[in-house]
Scaffold this motif. Structure first.
Motif, PDB file in Angstrom:
ATOM      1  N   UNK A  68     -21.103 -68.058  26.053  1.00 33.47           N
ATOM      2  CA  UNK A  68     -22.201 -68.137  27.001  1.00 33.47           C
ATOM      3  C   UNK A  68     -21.700 -68.549  28.360  1.00 33.47           C
ATOM      4  N   UNK A  69     -22.548 -69.237  29.105  1.00 29.97           N
ATOM      5  CA  UNK A  69     -22.198 -69.617  30.464  1.00 29.97           C
ATOM      6  C   UNK A  69     -21.149 -70.717  30.495  1.00 29.97           C
ATOM      7  N   UNK A  70     -21.068 -71.516  29.434  1.00 30.56           N
ATOM      8  CA  UNK A  70     -20.087 -72.591  29.381  1.00 30.56           C
ATOM      9  C   UNK A  70     -19.080 -72.286  28.279  1.00 30.56           C
ATOM     10  N   UNK A  71     -17.810 -72.205  28.654  1.00 31.21           N
ATOM     11  CA  UNK A  71     -16.747 -71.960  27.683  1.00 31.21           C
ATOM     12  C   UNK A  71     -15.830 -73.168  27.682  1.00 31.21           C
ATOM     13  N   UNK A  72     -15.634 -73.743  26.533  1.00 28.84           N
ATOM     14  CA  UNK A  72     -14.811 -74.933  26.377  1.00 28.84           C
ATOM     15  C   UNK A  72     -13.403 -74.552  25.902  1.00 28.84           C
ATOM     16  N   UNK A  73     -12.436 -75.471  26.071  1.00 30.62           N
ATOM     17  CA  UNK A  73     -11.103 -75.200  25.529  1.00 30.62           C
ATOM     18  C   UNK A  73     -11.128 -74.865  24.043  1.00 30.62           C
ATOM     19  N   UNK A  74     -12.051 -75.471  23.290  1.00 28.44           N
ATOM     20  CA  UNK A  74     -12.147 -75.175  21.860  1.00 28.44           C
ATOM     21  C   UNK A  74     -12.560 -73.720  21.618  1.00 28.44           C
ATOM     22  N   UNK A  75     -13.385 -73.162  22.514  1.00 24.42           N
ATOM     23  CA  UNK A  75     -13.766 -71.756  22.397  1.00 24.42           C
ATOM     24  C   UNK A  75     -12.556 -70.849  22.620  1.00 24.42           C
ATOM     25  N   UNK A  76     -11.749 -71.192  23.601  1.00 27.12           N
ATOM     26  CA  UNK A  76     -10.550 -70.405  23.879  1.00 27.12           C
ATOM     27  C   UNK A  76      -9.570 -70.512  22.711  1.00 27.12           C
ATOM     28  N   UNK A  77      -9.510 -71.678  22.093  1.00 27.08           N
ATOM     29  CA  UNK A  77      -8.637 -71.859  20.935  1.00 27.08           C
ATOM     30  C   UNK A  77      -9.110 -70.998  19.761  1.00 27.08           C
ATOM     31  N   UNK A  78     -10.412 -70.879  19.577  1.00 28.74           N
ATOM     32  CA  UNK A  78     -10.960 -70.003  18.536  1.00 28.74           C
ATOM     33  C   UNK A  78     -10.605 -68.551  18.825  1.00 28.74           C
ATOM     34  N   UNK A  79     -10.706 -68.169  20.092  1.00 25.65           N
ATOM     35  CA  UNK A  79     -10.342 -66.814  20.487  1.00 25.65           C
ATOM     36  C   UNK A  79      -8.872 -66.543  20.182  1.00 25.65           C
ATOM     37  N   UNK A  80      -8.018 -67.504  20.481  1.00 21.11           N
ATOM     38  CA  UNK A  80      -6.590 -67.361  20.239  1.00 21.11           C
ATOM     39  C   UNK A  80      -6.284 -67.240  18.749  1.00 21.11           C
ATOM     40  N   UNK A  81      -7.043 -67.936  17.923  1.00 24.05           N
ATOM     41  CA  UNK A  81      -6.805 -67.936  16.478  1.00 24.05           C
ATOM     42  C   UNK A  81      -7.311 -66.678  15.788  1.00 24.05           C
ATOM     43  N   UNK A  82      -8.197 -65.946  16.448  1.00 25.84           N
ATOM     44  CA  UNK A  82      -8.784 -64.739  15.865  1.00 25.84           C
ATOM     45  C   UNK A  82      -8.036 -63.514  16.381  1.00 25.84           C
ATOM     46  N   UNK A  83      -7.163 -62.951  15.555  1.00 25.57           N
ATOM     47  CA  UNK A  83      -6.343 -61.825  15.975  1.00 25.57           C
ATOM     48  C   UNK A  83      -7.158 -60.577  16.303  1.00 25.57           C
ATOM     49  N   UNK A  84      -8.388 -60.505  15.798  1.00 24.89           N
ATOM     50  CA  UNK A  84      -9.221 -59.322  16.038  1.00 24.89           C
ATOM     51  C   UNK A  84     -10.099 -59.462  17.278  1.00 24.89           C
TER      52      UNK A  84
END
Length: 262
Positions: free
Chosen positions: A4-20
């Motif tokens: 959404x409008x606010x992206x946290x470092x934890x969100x980016x970490x989830x993105x990094x962990x999801x290869x798809x």
């Protein structure tokens, strides 16, 4: 995943962990936070048009590429790089996590008056590889690299470049500084600022070629530019120079007049 409008470092970490997961637009505030305000202590690389910083997440690390503030000189490179990176996903291509294209107003004094100016921010976010680039490992007889590692590196670069060419993308700046290595010596082609996508071009289009001496085909120095049909051969020349250097630890053979694909 909800971006959404606010992206946290934890969100980016989830993105990094999801290869798809696909790359996302990322807010400037997030990239500033994880790089400690783009501090010198976080800097891990610097080139002609950009500085690369280490971005610290809770359990992982990413790399953040920040283009020069003189953005107008490199705006085209930014768009080209984002376009090419959005099209590719391969084990031998750097994983692209997201981008930031942000404009902020800034009040500054000019000739005794306060004026409003625009500050442009262009950033890219990638997976991080602590081994650094191939450049650090292929001098002085390749610094003791085992032959199996050299073979794996060469094979991976070839596979990555073949994948790009199948996607009608030419890199145009392939050299050891633009090939990163993961912890298993798997090579990752990076830095697509000078790359081009064939579909956008016609036979008579001319590309001005610039690159690192020793990896740029000699005919590029004698021309203003080359057609896109010839440009993929320039990648092959660069690949050959890199292979020679991996095998010998020395810069490749230079006494050639042109590239020939047999």
């Amino acid at each position: 995943m909800d971006f959404g409008s606010i992206i946290l470092p934890s969100d980016l970490e989830c993105l990094l962990s999801d290869e798809t997961a696909e790359p996302h637009a990322l807010p400037l505030a997030l990239l500033e936070e994880i790089t400690n305000g783009f501090s010198d202590e976080q800097q891990i690389g610097k080139g002609e048009s950009a500085v690369v910083y280490k971005g610290n997440l809770e359990n992982r690390i990413v790399a953040v590429k920040k283009l020069s503030n003189t953005y107008y000189m490199f705006e085209q490179e930014f768009h080209q790089e984002v376009e090419c990176l959005m099209m590719v996903k391969h084990k031998n291509i750097i994983r692209f996590l997201g981008y930031c294209s942000d404009t902020q107003g800034s009040v500054e004094e000019h000739n005794g008056k306060l004026v409003m100016s625009e500050v442009w921010h262009r950033l890219l976010c990638f997976e991080y590889h602590p081994k650094g680039s191939l450049y650090e490992y292929i001098t002085d007889k390749s610094r003791g690299l085992r032959w199996r590692d050299r073979y794996q590196i060469i094979r991976g670069i070839c596979q990555g470049l073949h994948y790009l060419h199948q996607k009608n993308i030419v890199h145009l700046d392939l050299n050891p500084t633009n090939i990163l290595l993961d912890h298993n010596w798997v090579p990752k082609i990076t830095d697509f600022g000078k790359s081009r996508h064939f579909v956008q071009m016609q036979d008579n289009d001319i590309i001005k070629i610039t690159g690192m001496p020793g990896y740029l085909a000699p005919e590029s120095y004698s021309r203003i530019g080359v057609t896109y049909q010839h440009s993929y051969q320039l990648d092959i020349y660069s690949l050959g120079a890199i292979i020679i250097e991996i095998l010998t630890g020395e810069m490749g053979y230079h006494d050639v007049d042109e590239v020939r694909i047999i």
